[in-house]
Design a protein around this motif. Structure first.
Motif, PDB file in Angstrom:
ATOM      1  N   PRO A  72       0.807  -1.227   0.000  1.00 38.56           N
ATOM      2  CA  PRO A  72       0.000   0.000   0.000  1.00 38.56           C
ATOM      3  C   PRO A  72       0.840   1.277   0.000  1.00 38.56           C
ATOM      4  O   PRO A  72       0.391   2.319  -0.481  1.00 38.56           O
ATOM      5  N   ASP A  73       2.062   1.208   0.528  1.00 36.26           N
ATOM      6  CA  ASP A  73       2.928   2.388   0.594  1.00 36.26           C
ATOM      7  C   ASP A  73       3.923   2.457  -0.563  1.00 36.26           C
ATOM      8  O   ASP A  73       4.833   3.287  -0.554  1.00 36.26           O
ATOM      9  N   GLY A  74       3.759   1.581  -1.558  1.00 32.78           N
ATOM     10  CA  GLY A  74       4.643   1.614  -2.718  1.00 32.78           C
ATOM     11  C   GLY A  74       5.646   0.468  -2.749  1.00 32.78           C
ATOM     12  O   GLY A  74       5.466  -0.545  -2.066  1.00 32.78           O
ATOM     13  N   GLU A  75       6.702   0.654  -3.537  1.00 32.97           N
ATOM     14  CA  GLU A  75       7.702  -0.387  -3.735  1.00 32.97           C
ATOM     15  C   GLU A  75       8.892  -0.191  -2.809  1.00 32.97           C
ATOM     16  O   GLU A  75       9.224   0.926  -2.432  1.00 32.97           O
ATOM     17  N   ARG A  76       9.542  -1.285  -2.474  1.00 31.30           N
ATOM     18  CA  ARG A  76      10.807  -1.231  -1.763  1.00 31.30           C
ATOM     19  C   ARG A  76      11.585  -2.512  -2.038  1.00 31.30           C
ATOM     20  O   ARG A  76      11.033  -3.495  -2.558  1.00 31.30           O
ATOM     21  N   ALA A  77      12.869  -2.489  -1.717  1.00 31.57           N
ATOM     22  CA  ALA A  77      13.726  -3.655  -1.916  1.00 31.57           C
ATOM     23  C   ALA A  77      14.670  -3.772  -0.734  1.00 31.57           C
ATOM     24  O   ALA A  77      15.091  -2.772  -0.156  1.00 31.57           O
ATOM     25  N   LEU A  78      14.986  -5.001  -0.364  1.00 34.68           N
ATOM     26  CA  LEU A  78      15.959  -5.229   0.692  1.00 34.68           C
ATOM     27  C   LEU A  78      16.591  -6.596   0.519  1.00 34.68           C
ATOM     28  O   LEU A  78      16.048  -7.470  -0.184  1.00 34.68           O
ATOM     29  N   ALA A  79      17.745  -6.777   1.136  1.00 32.09           N
ATOM     30  CA  ALA A  79      18.471  -8.035   1.016  1.00 32.09           C
ATOM     31  C   ALA A  79      17.648  -9.174   1.617  1.00 32.09           C
ATOM     32  O   ALA A  79      16.954  -8.998   2.620  1.00 32.09           O
ATOM     33  N   LEU A  80      17.749 -10.345   1.000  1.00 28.64           N
ATOM     34  CA  LEU A  80      17.053 -11.522   1.525  1.00 28.64           C
ATOM     35  C   LEU A  80      17.463 -11.785   2.971  1.00 28.64           C
ATOM     36  O   LEU A  80      16.630 -12.139   3.810  1.00 28.64           O
ATOM     37  N   THR A  81      18.746 -11.604   3.270  1.00 28.40           N
ATOM     38  CA  THR A  81      19.226 -11.868   4.620  1.00 28.40           C
ATOM     39  C   THR A  81      18.675 -10.880   5.642  1.00 28.40           C
ATOM     40  O   THR A  81      18.683 -11.164   6.837  1.00 28.40           O
ATOM     41  N   ALA A  82      18.206  -9.728   5.192  1.00 23.55           N
ATOM     42  CA  ALA A  82      17.529  -8.784   6.084  1.00 23.55           C
ATOM     43  C   ALA A  82      16.028  -9.045   6.117  1.00 23.55           C
ATOM     44  O   ALA A  82      15.360  -8.728   7.111  1.00 23.55           O
ATOM     45  N   PHE A  83      15.500  -9.611   5.055  1.00 23.47           N
ATOM     46  CA  PHE A  83      14.067  -9.878   4.946  1.00 23.47           C
ATOM     47  C   PHE A  83      13.643 -11.019   5.872  1.00 23.47           C
ATOM     48  O   PHE A  83      12.596 -10.944   6.524  1.00 23.47           O
ATOM     49  N   LEU A  84      14.455 -12.083   5.936  1.00 25.64           N
ATOM     50  CA  LEU A  84      14.152 -13.214   6.811  1.00 25.64           C
ATOM     51  C   LEU A  84      14.730 -12.935   8.196  1.00 25.64           C
ATOM     52  O   LEU A  84      15.911 -12.628   8.331  1.00 25.64           O
ATOM     53  N   LEU A  85      13.908 -13.049   9.226  1.00 27.47           N
ATOM     54  CA  LEU A  85      14.260 -12.579  10.560  1.00 27.47           C
ATOM     55  C   LEU A  85      14.573 -13.734  11.512  1.00 27.47           C
ATOM     56  O   LEU A  85      13.883 -14.759  11.514  1.00 27.47           O
ATOM     57  N   ARG A  86      15.601 -13.531  12.329  1.00 26.12           N
ATOM     58  CA  ARG A  86      15.877 -14.477  13.415  1.00 26.12           C
ATOM     59  C   ARG A  86      14.775 -14.356  14.466  1.00 26.12           C
ATOM     60  O   ARG A  86      14.141 -13.308  14.605  1.00 26.12           O
ATOM     61  N   PRO A  87      14.567 -15.416  15.265  1.00 23.16           N
ATOM     62  CA  PRO A  87      13.423 -15.401  16.185  1.00 23.16           C
ATOM     63  C   PRO A  87      13.521 -14.390  17.307  1.00 23.16           C
ATOM     64  O   PRO A  87      12.538 -13.688  17.588  1.00 23.16           O
ATOM     65  N   GLY A  88      14.703 -14.286  17.961  1.00 20.75           N
ATOM     66  CA  GLY A  88      14.810 -13.365  19.097  1.00 20.75           C
ATOM     67  C   GLY A  88      13.662 -13.569  20.073  1.00 20.75           C
ATOM     68  O   GLY A  88      13.318 -14.703  20.425  1.00 20.75           O
ATOM     69  N   ASP A  89      13.044 -12.474  20.482  1.00 19.48           N
ATOM     70  CA  ASP A  89      11.886 -12.541  21.377  1.00 19.48           C
ATOM     71  C   ASP A  89      10.566 -12.519  20.619  1.00 19.48           C
ATOM     72  O   ASP A  89       9.500 -12.536  21.242  1.00 19.48           O
ATOM     73  N   THR A  90      10.635 -12.458  19.285  1.00 17.52           N
ATOM     74  CA  THR A  90       9.412 -12.399  18.473  1.00 17.52           C
ATOM     75  C   THR A  90       9.438 -13.476  17.388  1.00 17.52           C
ATOM     76  O   THR A  90       9.457 -13.176  16.193  1.00 17.52           O
TER      77      THR A  90
END
Length: 325
Positions: free
Chosen positions: A178-196
């Protein structure tokens, strides 16, 4: 399976609007439908995006752009992918049966949820399903679980073979919302679990993956994917290794190595990469570099074997891709 509404938008704008209203995107359905049958996922509305024009596979200079709705089988068989990025073709062909590869999409593969048995058992405690409920795997049978990137809240592995190959290739995700296009590295897109641990990726509400892009790499480029598993057919990795090497003049100019089956996300082995850079291929180099692969590992009761298995897997694949003099 719980009741749900179904819609199939004719264009991307309509699909985004439905997603913004809380609809869940459906493409090949090879993961989401299974989870709905098991009542792990209970979406109120499915937004079928399989008809959107997001299935192209095309060159971008010296790189490659793969539409999010391209089928796994089509990408694996594409001549450019097979010749320039065999690590992708190999990862895809080792991912699933031929029938599933004919249905499953690239975007869906990267968003597939963990195969942790406790996540899929709605009677078990799982922070991925319900944050704060606990993690049954920590004290349960955890042979297949992660040793890297874990937290006290979650030790589930990321299941995608393709994601490991793309991590080694520095792939970027292209997203539209809804806010338009963006791009980011796959390694930043997939998140480690941490506390969430219930938040597995950086996909915003209503946002859609449109493509995965492989940036230009120096040539010649050697690459390959090795998957170690309990059985040869239709099984998820105990460990895996994606190796990408640029070798000229008998010297490794650049090295990219990622591991699967051992991490909560595809795991870049930066210590291995640093040990390889600027060196000449040799049996001793492969052994020394691979010895660094399990740095920082936190084995559990039943999966301590994965640390040594990872080292052997990485060493074998370095030898296969890099050769020796």
């Amino acid at each position: 399976m719980y009741p749900f509404a179904y819609t199939k938008p004719a264009d991307t704008r309509t699909a985004l609007a439905a997603g913004a209203r809380g609809g869940r995107y459906l493409a090949g359905g090879t993961t989401l439908v299974d989870l709905m049958r098991e009542t792990v996922e209970r979406p109120g509305t499915l937004v079928d995006i399989s008809g959107l024009p997001l299935d192209d596979i095309r060159l971008t200079g010296d790189g490659l752009r793969i539409g999010a709705l391209a089928r796994m089988a089509d990408v694996a068989a594409h001549p450019r992918v097979r010749s320039a990025y065999p690590v992708i073709s190999q990862a895809l062909e080792l991912s699933a049966s031929a029938q599933l590869r004919n249905m499953a999409t690239i975007g869906g593969n990267l968003l597939q949820r963990t195969r942790c048995t406790y996540f899929r058992d709605v009677s078990a405690a799982c922070n991925k399903r319900q944050r704060g409920s606990g993690c049954a795997a920590l004290e349960g049978y955890n042979r297949s679980h992660a040793i890297l990137g874990t937290s006290d809240a979650c030790v589930a592995t990321h299941p995608s073979d393709l994601a490991v190959a793309l991590a080694a290739l520095d792939a970027r995700m292209h997203l539209l919302g809804p806010d338009g296009e963006r791009a980011l590295a796959l390694t930043a897109f997939l998140l480690r679990p941490g506390d969430t641990p219930d938040r597995e990726h950086d996909l915003r509400p209503g946002e859609l993956i449109t493509a995965v892009e492989i940036p230009p790499h120096p040539q010649p480029l050697r690459s390959g994917y090795l998957k170690v598993r309990d059985r040869q057919s239709y099984e998820f990795a105990l460990t895996s290794a994606a190796v990408v090497l640029h070798i000229t003049g008998g010297v490794i100019r650049e090295a990219r190595v990622a591991a699967g089956g051992v991490g909560t996300v595809p795991w870049r082995l930066t210590a291995v990469e640093k040990r390889l850079a600027g060196e000449r291929p040799s049996e001793r180099l492969w052994e020394q570099a691979a010895a660094l692969a399990a740095g920082g590992a936190r084995p559990l009761r039943h999966n301590a074997f994965k640390a040594d298995l990872l080292k052997r897997t990485v060493e074998r694949q370095l030898r296969t891709v890099g050769g020796t003099r």
